[in-house]
Design an enzyme around this catalytic site. Structure first.
Site, mmCIF file in Angstrom:
data_model
loop_
_atom_site.group_PDB
_atom_site.id
_atom_site.type_symbol
_atom_site.label_atom_id
_atom_site.label_comp_id
_atom_site.label_asym_id
_atom_site.label_seq_id
_atom_site.Cartn_x
_atom_site.Cartn_y
_atom_site.Cartn_z
ATOM 1 N N ILE A 194 0.867 -1.186 0.000
ATOM 2 C CA ILE A 194 0.000 0.000 0.000
ATOM 3 C C ILE A 194 0.898 1.228 0.000
ATOM 4 C CG2 ILE A 194 -1.791 1.294 1.183
ATOM 5 C CD1 ILE A 194 -2.827 -1.250 2.380
ATOM 6 N N HIS A 195 1.075 1.809 -1.173
ATOM 7 C CA HIS A 195 1.848 3.040 -1.291
ATOM 8 C C HIS A 195 0.878 4.197 -1.511
ATOM 9 C CE1 HIS A 195 1.487 2.766 -5.733
ATOM 10 N NE2 HIS A 195 1.582 1.473 -5.500
ATOM 11 N N ALA A 196 1.374 5.390 -1.765
ATOM 12 C CA ALA A 196 0.554 6.606 -1.761
ATOM 13 C C ALA A 196 -0.662 6.564 -2.682
ATOM 14 C CB ALA A 196 1.421 7.816 -2.104
ATOM 15 N N ALA A 250 -3.333 4.041 -1.577
ATOM 16 C CA ALA A 250 -3.823 4.465 -0.255
ATOM 17 C C ALA A 250 -4.842 5.584 -0.418
ATOM 18 C CB ALA A 250 -2.671 4.920 0.628
#
Length: 85
Positions: free
Chosen positions: A14-16, A19
């Site tokens: 879960i990266h930017a 997310a």
């Protein structure tokens, strides 16, 4: 209250970007939606909480939903996770 588990399959976890999309999806519902990874727990409607989970590929997330539209929220969140993570 409903809950389900999901194993992160995305290579980057879960990266930017995902997310932000996850938070946007969660905010569509009245139900309280929380994400749990091990001992860490966060509100799925707050990007800082989602990012601080540090969820990586292979990590198991538990999604807990509680509220008037929890059934619809659970279906939408599970579909989102399968599509994006």
């Amino acid at each position: 209250m409903k809950s389900f588990t999901y194993t992160i399959t995305d290579l980057q976890g879960i990266h930017a970007r995902p997310a932000g999309l996850l938070v946007k999806e969660a905010k569509r519902f009245e139900a309280r939606i929380s994400l749990e990874k091990g001992e860490k727990k966060g509100d799925a409607k707050k990007i800082f909480n989602v990012m601080t989970l540090g969820a990586k590929q292979g990590d198991l997330l538990t999604v807990v939903l509680e509220g008037p539209d929890e059934e619809a929220a659970a279906q939408a969140m599970e579909a989102f996770l399968h599509k994006h993570l």
